[in-house]
Design a protein around this motif. Structure first.
Motif, PDB file in Angstrom:
ATOM      1  N   ASP A 177      48.237  41.888  46.715  1.00  0.00           N
ATOM      2  CA  ASP A 177      49.076  41.640  45.844  1.00  0.00           C
ATOM      3  C   ASP A 177      48.944  41.144  43.925  1.00  0.00           C
ATOM      4  OD1 ASP A 177      51.371  41.758  48.184  1.00  0.00           O
ATOM      5  OD2 ASP A 177      50.921  39.838  48.186  1.00  0.00           O
ATOM      6  N   ALA A 178      47.607  40.425  44.465  1.00  0.00           N
ATOM      7  CA  ALA A 178      46.734  40.104  43.111  1.00  0.00           C
ATOM      8  C   ALA A 178      46.314  41.223  43.080  1.00  0.00           C
ATOM      9  CB  ALA A 178      45.327  39.718  43.218  1.00  0.00           C
ATOM     10  N   PHE A 179      46.353  42.315  42.747  1.00  0.00           N
ATOM     11  CA  PHE A 179      46.391  43.950  41.733  1.00  0.00           C
ATOM     12  C   PHE A 179      47.337  44.718  41.292  1.00  0.00           C
ATOM     13  CE2 PHE A 179      41.873  43.553  43.530  1.00  0.00           C
ATOM     14  CZ  PHE A 179      41.231  44.314  42.473  1.00  0.00           C
ATOM     15  N   THR A 180      47.734  43.836  42.597  1.00  0.00           N
ATOM     16  CA  THR A 180      49.898  44.927  41.923  1.00  0.00           C
ATOM     17  C   THR A 180      50.571  44.144  40.523  1.00  0.00           C
ATOM     18  OG1 THR A 180      49.848  44.978  44.683  1.00  0.00           O
ATOM     19  CG2 THR A 180      52.187  45.125  43.379  1.00  0.00           C
ATOM     20  N   VAL A 181      49.549  42.715  40.776  1.00  0.00           N
ATOM     21  CA  VAL A 181      50.678  41.978  39.300  1.00  0.00           C
ATOM     22  C   VAL A 181      49.279  41.962  37.763  1.00  0.00           C
ATOM     23  CG1 VAL A 181      52.852  41.407  40.879  1.00  0.00           C
ATOM     24  CG2 VAL A 181      49.827  39.604  40.514  1.00  0.00           C
ATOM     25  N   GLY A 182      48.092  42.098  38.665  1.00  0.00           N
ATOM     26  CA  GLY A 182      47.704  42.774  37.867  1.00  0.00           C
ATOM     27  C   GLY A 182      46.199  41.173  37.764  1.00  0.00           C
ATOM     28  N   ARG A 183      46.505  40.515  38.627  1.00  0.00           N
ATOM     29  CA  ARG A 183      45.753  39.042  38.462  1.00  0.00           C
ATOM     30  C   ARG A 183      43.906  39.342  39.127  1.00  0.00           C
ATOM     31  NH1 ARG A 183      50.167  34.899  40.931  1.00  0.00           N
ATOM     32  NH2 ARG A 183      52.114  35.099  39.005  1.00  0.00           N
ATOM     33  N   ILE A 184      43.593  40.052  38.894  1.00  0.00           N
ATOM     34  CA  ILE A 184      42.104  40.034  38.746  1.00  0.00           C
ATOM     35  C   ILE A 184      40.839  39.240  39.099  1.00  0.00           C
ATOM     36  CG2 ILE A 184      39.708  41.883  38.397  1.00  0.00           C
ATOM     37  CD1 ILE A 184      42.676  43.210  38.744  1.00  0.00           C
ATOM     38  N   SER A 185      41.586  38.285  38.546  1.00  0.00           N
ATOM     39  CA  SER A 185      40.268  36.552  38.671  1.00  0.00           C
ATOM     40  C   SER A 185      40.646  36.596  39.616  1.00  0.00           C
ATOM     41  CB  SER A 185      40.388  36.003  37.299  1.00  0.00           C
ATOM     42  OG  SER A 185      41.684  35.663  36.925  1.00  0.00           O
ATOM     43  N   GLU A 186      42.062  36.457  40.432  1.00  0.00           N
ATOM     44  CA  GLU A 186      42.425  34.955  41.220  1.00  0.00           C
ATOM     45  C   GLU A 186      41.695  36.377  42.870  1.00  0.00           C
ATOM     46  OE1 GLU A 186      46.900  35.309  43.914  1.00  0.00           O
ATOM     47  OE2 GLU A 186      46.616  34.820  41.392  1.00  0.00           O
ATOM     48  N   ALA A 187      41.919  37.999  42.370  1.00  0.00           N
ATOM     49  CA  ALA A 187      41.393  38.555  43.427  1.00  0.00           C
ATOM     50  C   ALA A 187      39.924  38.492  44.094  1.00  0.00           C
ATOM     51  CB  ALA A 187      41.580  39.854  44.054  1.00  0.00           C
ATOM     52  N   ALA A 188      38.824  38.257  42.721  1.00  0.00           N
ATOM     53  CA  ALA A 188      37.562  37.908  43.251  1.00  0.00           C
ATOM     54  C   ALA A 188      37.722  36.349  43.629  1.00  0.00           C
ATOM     55  CB  ALA A 188      37.533  37.643  41.420  1.00  0.00           C
ATOM     56  N   HIS A 189      38.811  35.835  43.808  1.00  0.00           N
ATOM     57  CA  HIS A 189      38.334  34.235  43.812  1.00  0.00           C
ATOM     58  C   HIS A 189      39.058  34.286  45.327  1.00  0.00           C
ATOM     59  CE1 HIS A 189      37.708  32.243  40.577  1.00  0.00           C
ATOM     60  NE2 HIS A 189      38.508  32.409  40.006  1.00  0.00           N
ATOM     61  N   ILE A 190      39.719  34.766  45.724  1.00  0.00           N
ATOM     62  CA  ILE A 190      39.824  35.557  47.208  1.00  0.00           C
ATOM     63  C   ILE A 190      39.150  35.947  48.241  1.00  0.00           C
ATOM     64  CG2 ILE A 190      41.269  36.681  48.945  1.00  0.00           C
ATOM     65  CD1 ILE A 190      43.130  36.633  46.509  1.00  0.00           C
ATOM     66  N   VAL A 191      37.860  36.229  47.327  1.00  0.00           N
ATOM     67  CA  VAL A 191      36.424  36.954  48.208  1.00  0.00           C
ATOM     68  C   VAL A 191      35.037  36.011  48.088  1.00  0.00           C
ATOM     69  CG1 VAL A 191      34.366  38.160  47.871  1.00  0.00           C
ATOM     70  CG2 VAL A 191      36.933  39.596  47.055  1.00  0.00           C
ATOM     71  N   PRO A 192      35.179  35.090  49.902  1.00  0.00           N
ATOM     72  CA  PRO A 192      34.124  34.341  49.684  1.00  0.00           C
ATOM     73  C   PRO A 192      32.728  34.911  50.326  1.00  0.00           C
ATOM     74  CG  PRO A 192      35.425  34.975  51.755  1.00  0.00           C
ATOM     75  CD  PRO A 192      36.292  35.918  50.942  1.00  0.00           C
ATOM     76  N   ASP A 193      31.599  33.986  49.915  1.00  0.00           N
ATOM     77  CA  ASP A 193      30.848  33.895  49.803  1.00  0.00           C
ATOM     78  C   ASP A 193      30.487  34.750  51.334  1.00  0.00           C
ATOM     79  OD1 ASP A 193      30.273  32.218  47.919  1.00  0.00           O
ATOM     80  OD2 ASP A 193      28.959  30.607  48.884  1.00  0.00           O
TER      81      ASP A 193
END
Length: 329
Positions: free
Chosen positions: A255-271
């Protein structure tokens, strides 16, 4: 004998930057560079020709050339020409290619397994200097041979599904597993790969591994979040994530990629996902992390995703120093 040090480029950066990173890799002990082939990005064949000339200590692997894009006769021609100019320094890895990229270019991706089977057979026969006649479902060749004759170019295959893995084991000289694949998934995939008939002699289990090194461990992990978000958002990575026990909201990533929120997508990836699906840490930690991939069954670990010349220099020096010390012991 120490494992070779290998790196890869995805073809998504300026050629000048790639050449500078290659220079750093060559000066710090790399043996092989893998050049990716993605539609609408840099061309690996022309890049390989220049790099083989500039860096005589390096071998090159064209990765993963799609026979749906480039006819197997042309693939064999390119490989034979490079081998004639730089004997014994070129390998070819075949792969289907990204469905999205193929679709964007209007390329029919139907029956990819059959296409790969025919392509491997054609490339193998042509590079052996044979006169080839093939009446395939996808490709047709009528009694022709390469004018340049025999070229013993290794043929590898990018694969993940069971049928593609079976084809790689029986017909290729090695298999390439994609980046962001967890150690657990690599181990189970390689076990599956070799559970049936034996592979060809000198078969290599190869894998791309995302690498990030920094004296600040958190900074090293942060560098890979966006790249992992791009890769792991795909539904086909669900089994890979499950094998490692990785908890990742793939739907939210898409969903984040679909709307172009790349930075938001990165925050979804945990340690924990970064740790499970890459080698990110300090230079001192890198060799042990890479060893876990070898322990999982990889014969050749290809270090990937370097963002700068400095990262390459740091990582290669860390690997060289540790492996030299272990060899002396």
């Amino acid at each position: 004998m120490l494992p070779r040090l290998e790196i890869s480029f995805d073809g998504r950066e300026p050629v000048a930057d790639m050449f500078e990173k290659t220079r750093a890799a060559a000066e710090n002990g790399a043996s092989t560079v893998w050049l990716a082939s993605h539609l609408f990005e840099q061309d690996p064949v022309s890049s390989a020709a220049v790099m083989l000339e500039r860096f005589p200590s390096l071998d090159m692997v064209l990765m993963a050339i799609s026979p749906l894009v480039l006819h197997p006769v042309q693939i064999a021609m390119s490989a034979a020409t490079l081998d004639e100019m730089f004997p014994g320094r070129i390998s070819v890895c075949l792969g289907v290619g990204s469905p999205d990229d193929l679709g964007s270019a209007g390329i029919d991706a139907g029956k990819p397994l059959q296409a790969m089977k025919e392509a491997l057979a054609l490339c193998r026969a042509l590079l052996s200097g044979d006169k080839v006649t093939l009446e395939g479902q996808r490709f047709v060749v009528s009694g022709r041979a390469l004018r340049s004759g025999n070229h013993p170019v290794p043929l590898l295959m990018a694969a993940s599904g069971p049928k593609m893995l079976e084809l790689a084991r029986s017909e290729a000289d090695g298999v390439l597993l994609s980046a962001a694949t967890s150690r657990e998934f690599i181990k189970s995939t390689i076990a599956r790969l070799h559970a049936g008939k034996p592979a060809r002699a000198a078969f290599d289990n190869c894998g791309l591994v995302y690498v990030s090194v920094d004296d600040d461990r958190a900074a090293a992990r942060d560098r890979l979040r966006s790249k992992l978000a791009v890769t792991l958002r795909g539904a086909h990575h669900a089994a890979n994530l499950d094998a490692a026990g990785s908890k990742l909201d793939q739907a939210a990533l898409r969903d984040a990629f679909t709307v172009g929120r790349i930075s938001e997508a990165a925050h979804i990836v945990p340690d924990q996902v970064v740790l499970n699906h890459s080698a990110a840490g300090t230079p001192a930690e890198l060799p042990a992390m890479i060893q876990t991939y070898r322990d999982a069954g990889l014969d050749r670990v290809i270090l990937s995703a370097f963002g700068s010349v400095a990262e390459i220099e740091t990582a290669m020096k860390a690997m060289k120093t540790t492996e030299r010390l272990s060899d002396e012991v």
